[in-house]
Design an enzyme around this catalytic site. Structure first.
Site, PDB file in Angstrom:
ATOM      1  N   ARG A  61       0.172  -1.291  -0.007  1.00  0.00           N
ATOM      2  CA  ARG A  61       0.047  -0.091  -0.197  1.00  0.00           C
ATOM      3  C   ARG A  61       1.695   1.112   0.145  1.00  0.00           C
ATOM      4  O   ARG A  61       0.547   2.240  -0.334  1.00  0.00           O
ATOM      5  CB  ARG A  61      -0.757   0.023   1.238  1.00  0.00           C
ATOM      6  CG  ARG A  61      -1.543   1.063   1.271  1.00  0.00           C
ATOM      7  CD  ARG A  61      -3.163   0.994   2.179  1.00  0.00           C
ATOM      8  NE  ARG A  61      -3.868   2.274   2.460  1.00  0.00           N
ATOM      9  CZ  ARG A  61      -4.502   2.848   3.806  1.00  0.00           C
ATOM     10  NH1 ARG A  61      -3.937   2.262   4.488  1.00  0.00           N
ATOM     11  NH2 ARG A  61      -5.407   3.289   3.249  1.00  0.00           N
ATOM     12  N   GLY A  71       4.415  12.010  -6.929  1.00  0.00           N
ATOM     13  CA  GLY A  71       4.306  11.130  -7.527  1.00  0.00           C
ATOM     14  C   GLY A  71       5.747  10.204  -7.026  1.00  0.00           C
ATOM     15  O   GLY A  71       5.488  10.384  -5.303  1.00  0.00           O
ATOM     16  N   SER A  75       7.502  10.823  -0.335  1.00  0.00           N
ATOM     17  CA  SER A  75       7.370  12.118   0.334  1.00  0.00           C
ATOM     18  C   SER A  75       6.453  11.640   1.489  1.00  0.00           C
ATOM     19  O   SER A  75       6.547  12.305   2.610  1.00  0.00           O
ATOM     20  CB  SER A  75       6.588  12.564  -0.919  1.00  0.00           C
ATOM     21  OG  SER A  75       5.236  12.785  -1.642  1.00  0.00           O
ATOM     22  N   ASN A  93      -4.102   8.656   5.247  1.00  0.00           N
ATOM     23  CA  ASN A  93      -2.333   8.202   6.442  1.00  0.00           C
ATOM     24  C   ASN A  93      -2.613   7.664   7.639  1.00  0.00           C
ATOM     25  O   ASN A  93      -2.622   6.811   7.846  1.00  0.00           O
ATOM     26  CB  ASN A  93      -1.456   8.443   5.119  1.00  0.00           C
ATOM     27  CG  ASN A  93      -1.461   8.823   3.977  1.00  0.00           C
ATOM     28  OD1 ASN A  93      -1.892   8.144   3.525  1.00  0.00           O
ATOM     29  ND2 ASN A  93      -0.552   9.932   3.455  1.00  0.00           N
ATOM     30  N   HIS A 192      -6.799  -5.389  -2.759  1.00  0.00           N
ATOM     31  CA  HIS A 192      -7.343  -5.563  -1.229  1.00  0.00           C
ATOM     32  C   HIS A 192      -7.794  -7.011  -1.682  1.00  0.00           C
ATOM     33  O   HIS A 192      -8.328  -7.496  -0.836  1.00  0.00           O
ATOM     34  CB  HIS A 192      -8.612  -4.728  -1.876  1.00  0.00           C
ATOM     35  CG  HIS A 192      -8.450  -2.960  -1.820  1.00  0.00           C
ATOM     36  ND1 HIS A 192      -9.378  -2.114  -1.494  1.00  0.00           N
ATOM     37  CD2 HIS A 192      -7.190  -2.788  -0.958  1.00  0.00           C
ATOM     38  CE1 HIS A 192      -8.584  -0.657  -1.772  1.00  0.00           C
ATOM     39  NE2 HIS A 192      -7.748  -1.613  -1.521  1.00  0.00           N
ATOM     40  N   THR A 193      -6.914  -7.974  -2.974  1.00  0.00           N
ATOM     41  CA  THR A 193      -6.318  -9.465  -2.100  1.00  0.00           C
ATOM     42  C   THR A 193      -6.243 -10.563  -0.715  1.00  0.00           C
ATOM     43  O   THR A 193      -6.097 -11.300  -0.518  1.00  0.00           O
ATOM     44  CB  THR A 193      -6.476 -10.119  -3.578  1.00  0.00           C
ATOM     45  OG1 THR A 193      -6.332 -11.219  -3.178  1.00  0.00           O
ATOM     46  CG2 THR A 193      -5.011  -9.630  -3.614  1.00  0.00           C
ATOM     47  N   THR A 242      -9.014 -14.929   1.086  1.00  0.00           N
ATOM     48  CA  THR A 242      -7.659 -15.673   1.777  1.00  0.00           C
ATOM     49  C   THR A 242      -6.763 -13.971   1.741  1.00  0.00           C
ATOM     50  O   THR A 242      -6.331 -13.768   0.995  1.00  0.00           O
ATOM     51  CB  THR A 242      -7.033 -16.360   0.619  1.00  0.00           C
ATOM     52  OG1 THR A 242      -7.398 -15.507  -0.303  1.00  0.00           O
ATOM     53  CG2 THR A 242      -7.439 -17.876   0.613  1.00  0.00           C
TER      54      THR A 242
HETATM   55  C1  HEM Z   1      -9.191   2.673  -6.181  1.00  0.00           C
HETATM   56  C2  HEM Z   1      -8.945   2.534  -5.086  1.00  0.00           C
HETATM   57  C3  HEM Z   1      -8.442   2.845  -3.480  1.00  0.00           C
HETATM   58  C4  HEM Z   1      -9.152   2.770  -2.242  1.00  0.00           C
HETATM   59  C5  HEM Z   1     -10.540   3.563  -2.799  1.00  0.00           C
HETATM   60  C6  HEM Z   1      -8.391   2.402  -1.591  1.00  0.00           C
HETATM   61  C7  HEM Z   1      -9.234   2.176  -0.253  1.00  0.00           C
HETATM   62  C8  HEM Z   1      -8.503   1.624   1.115  1.00  0.00           C
HETATM   63  C9  HEM Z   1      -8.829   1.357   1.660  1.00  0.00           C
HETATM   64  C10 HEM Z   1     -10.204   2.712   2.863  1.00  0.00           C
HETATM   65  C11 HEM Z   1      -8.039   1.253   3.451  1.00  0.00           C
HETATM   66  C12 HEM Z   1      -8.541   0.416   4.254  1.00  0.00           C
HETATM   67  C13 HEM Z   1      -7.495   1.723   5.574  1.00  0.00           C
HETATM   68  C14 HEM Z   1      -8.118   1.754   6.615  1.00  0.00           C
HETATM   69  O1  HEM Z   1      -8.744   1.444   6.883  1.00  0.00           O
HETATM   70  O2  HEM Z   1      -7.302   2.256   7.600  1.00  0.00           O
HETATM   71  C15 HEM Z   1      -7.218  -0.175   2.114  1.00  0.00           C
HETATM   72  C16 HEM Z   1      -6.287  -0.791   2.515  1.00  0.00           C
HETATM   73  C17 HEM Z   1      -5.598  -1.540   1.731  1.00  0.00           C
HETATM   74  N1  HEM Z   1      -5.032  -1.142  -0.075  1.00  0.00           N
HETATM   75 FE1  HEM Z   1      -6.546   0.257  -0.900  1.00  0.00          FE
HETATM   76  N2  HEM Z   1      -7.241   1.806  -1.889  1.00  0.00           N
HETATM   77  C18 HEM Z   1      -7.148   1.844  -3.401  1.00  0.00           C
HETATM   78  C19 HEM Z   1      -6.102   1.466  -4.319  1.00  0.00           C
HETATM   79  C20 HEM Z   1      -4.977   0.418  -3.534  1.00  0.00           C
HETATM   80  C21 HEM Z   1      -4.173   0.669  -4.298  1.00  0.00           C
HETATM   81  C22 HEM Z   1      -3.983   0.761  -5.641  1.00  0.00           C
HETATM   82  C23 HEM Z   1      -3.610  -0.138  -3.701  1.00  0.00           C
HETATM   83  C24 HEM Z   1      -2.231  -0.273  -4.149  1.00  0.00           C
HETATM   84  C25 HEM Z   1      -1.637  -1.657  -5.000  1.00  0.00           C
HETATM   85  C26 HEM Z   1      -3.726  -0.798  -2.695  1.00  0.00           C
HETATM   86  C27 HEM Z   1      -3.147  -1.224  -1.499  1.00  0.00           C
HETATM   87  C28 HEM Z   1      -3.622  -1.678  -0.009  1.00  0.00           C
HETATM   88  C29 HEM Z   1      -3.465  -2.612   0.563  1.00  0.00           C
HETATM   89  C30 HEM Z   1      -2.523  -3.291   0.787  1.00  0.00           C
HETATM   90  C31 HEM Z   1      -4.385  -2.157   1.721  1.00  0.00           C
HETATM   91  C32 HEM Z   1      -4.975  -3.423   2.905  1.00  0.00           C
HETATM   92  C33 HEM Z   1      -3.139  -2.426   4.223  1.00  0.00           C
HETATM   93  C34 HEM Z   1      -3.107  -3.482   5.753  1.00  0.00           C
HETATM   94  O3  HEM Z   1      -3.594  -3.756   5.880  1.00  0.00           O
HETATM   95  O4  HEM Z   1      -2.121  -2.743   6.202  1.00  0.00           O
HETATM   96  N3  HEM Z   1      -5.286   0.040  -2.670  1.00  0.00           N
HETATM   97  N4  HEM Z   1      -7.647   0.568   1.011  1.00  0.00           N
END
Ligand code: HEM
Ligand SMILES: *[C@@H]1O[C@H](CO)[C@@H](O)[C@H](O)[C@H]1NC(C)=O
Ligand SMILES: *[C@@H]1O[C@H](CO)[C@@H](O)[C@H](O)[C@H]1NC(C)=O
Ligand SMILES: *[C@@H]1O[C@H](CO)[C@@H](O)[C@H](O)[C@H]1NC(C)=O
Length: 319
Positions: A61, A71, A75, A93, A192-193, A242
């Site tokens: 993430r 970019g 940062s 964040n 998000h897998t 998973t």
């Molecule tokens: C499409 C738009 C996206 C939105 C709106 C979004 C939003 C979020 C949110 C709200 C969370 C949970 C954060 C929390 O509750 O503290 C999350 C977790 C996560 N996001 Fe996204 N995300 C997006 C795209 C991405 C992308 C592009 C990636 C990486 C390529 C990504 C990777 C992750 C990962 C791996 C987690 C889990 C992190 C952890 O367990 O520490 N996300 N995301």
């Protein structure tokens, strides 16, 4: 003739300069200056994930939250000080991004083998790839040569990173704003897998939305109380199947109305991205290929190269 060459010379120069930023990124950038870079990074990522599986998700993430703001320039990694406001407390964040201590460990290990050579921005890129591979996802070659910013932007972190309440058209436009396509957006959302989200980010979905599987909603409600403010930080896996394995389940979940975030389920609710989601459920290879393309495109957003920026000694502060 003379007039047209005078007109076009600056244009040609401009095109050359624009092209040169990503052309300067190369898989071999540190081949002679830091030959042990890749095994050094992988070793630390491996032990961090062995200690805590979720860390792979958290490290992946970081690339997204870094690259969408000024970019891919590290940062995101700069700490706040009394005279400097960085990105860490911006809404997407704050109390959410994690893994900075692991980045510090990687940087320290890399400084040990080749001091002052490798940027924190490149470390974030390599780390994101290694995390995906270690959790069972695809491998790809990363390009390197980014430098680290001397600035950060709290306001761009708030504006550029889409919130989980986003509509499909908002997601598309936030990605388009940094040069990524709708196809990249859908494929990159497959991140998000793995990993977890906090109750505050999915409460309204599990209590108020209708395009959600009833038993899934009930299951998530157990650890996410309806009342705002209570249990806000309680965690649930983004992938109901998973959470520590990088596969295509995310898309299958969407088809079964088991996307956890509103911004997940909008990718499959009758709109223009339904067909791409369907393709990924039946063809994991296509998902992997498009995810890799998306990661390469995202990691190429506006890098600092040449003599711009610096190579930070400590990823948390400018030199
Ligand atoms: C499409 C738009 C996206 C939105 C709106 C979004 C939003 C979020 C949110 C709200 C969370 C949970 C954060 C929390 O509750 O503290 C999350 C977790 C996560 N996001 Fe996204 N995300 C997006 C795209 C991405 C992308 C592009 C990636 C990486 C390529 C990504 C990777 C992750 C990962 C791996 C987690 C889990 C992190 C952890 O367990 O520490 N996300 N995301
Ligand atoms: C970040 O979170 C902390 C702890 O919840 C809170 O006290 C602080 O006000 C938040 N910062 C911003 C800028 O919202
Ligand atoms: C559900 O929607 C109603 C009406 O918009 C709102 O008042 C309520 O706060 C929402 N509940 C949750 C848990 O988001
Ligand atoms: C919701 O999910 C449960 C558990 O996976 C499943 O048995 C059920 O058929 C689903 N409901 C609908 C309406 O699809």
């Amino acid at each position: 003739m003379a007039l047209s060459s005078m007109t076009f010379a600056p244009l040609a120069l401009l095109l050359l300069l624009l092209g040169s930023t990503s052309a300067n990124l190369s898989p071999n950038f540190y081949a002679s200056s830091c030959p042990k870079l890749f095994p050094t990074v992988k070793h630390v990522v491996q032990s961090a994930i062995a200690k805590e599986k979720r860390m792979g998700a958290s490290l992946l993430r970081l690339l997204f939250h870094d690259c969408f703001v000024q970019g891919c320039d590290a940062s995101l990694l700069l700490d706040d000080t009394s005279s400097f406001r960085g990105e860490k407390t911006a809404a997407p964040n704050n109390n959410s991004v994690r893994g900075f201590d692991v980045i510090d460990k990687i940087k320290a290990a890399v400084e040990e083998v080749c001091p002052g050579v490798v940027s924190c921005a490149d470390i974030v890129v390599i780390t994101s790839r290694d995390s995906v591979v270690i959790l069972g996802g695809p491998y790809w070659e990363v390009t390197l040569g980014r430098r680290d910013s001397k600035t950060a932007s709290f306001s761009l972190a708030n504006n550029n990173i889409p919130p989980p309440t986003s509509s499909l058209s908002n997601l598309i436009s936030k990605f388009a704003a940094v040069g990524l396509s709708k196809k990249d957006m859908v494929a990159l959302s497959g991140a998000h897998t793995i990993g977890k989200a906090r109750c505050i980010n999915f409460r309204s979905r599990i209590y108020n939305e209708t395009d959600i599987n009833g038993s899934f909603a009930k299951k998530r409600q157990k650890k996410c109380p309806r009342t705002a403010g209570s249990g806000d930080n309680n965690l649930a896996p983004l992938d109901v199947q998973t959470q520590n394995y990088f596969d295509n389940d995310y898309y299958e979940n969407l088809i079964n109305e088991k996307g956890l975030l509103h911004s997940d389920q909008v990718l499959f609710n009758g709109g223009s991205t339904d067909s791409q989601v369907k393709t990924y459920t039946t063809s994991p290879g296509t998902f992997y290929r498009d995810f890799v393309t998306g990661m390469i495109n995202m990691a190429a957003i506006n890098p600092l190269t040449g003599s711009k920026g610096e190579i930070r000694k400590n990823c948390r502060k400018i030199n």
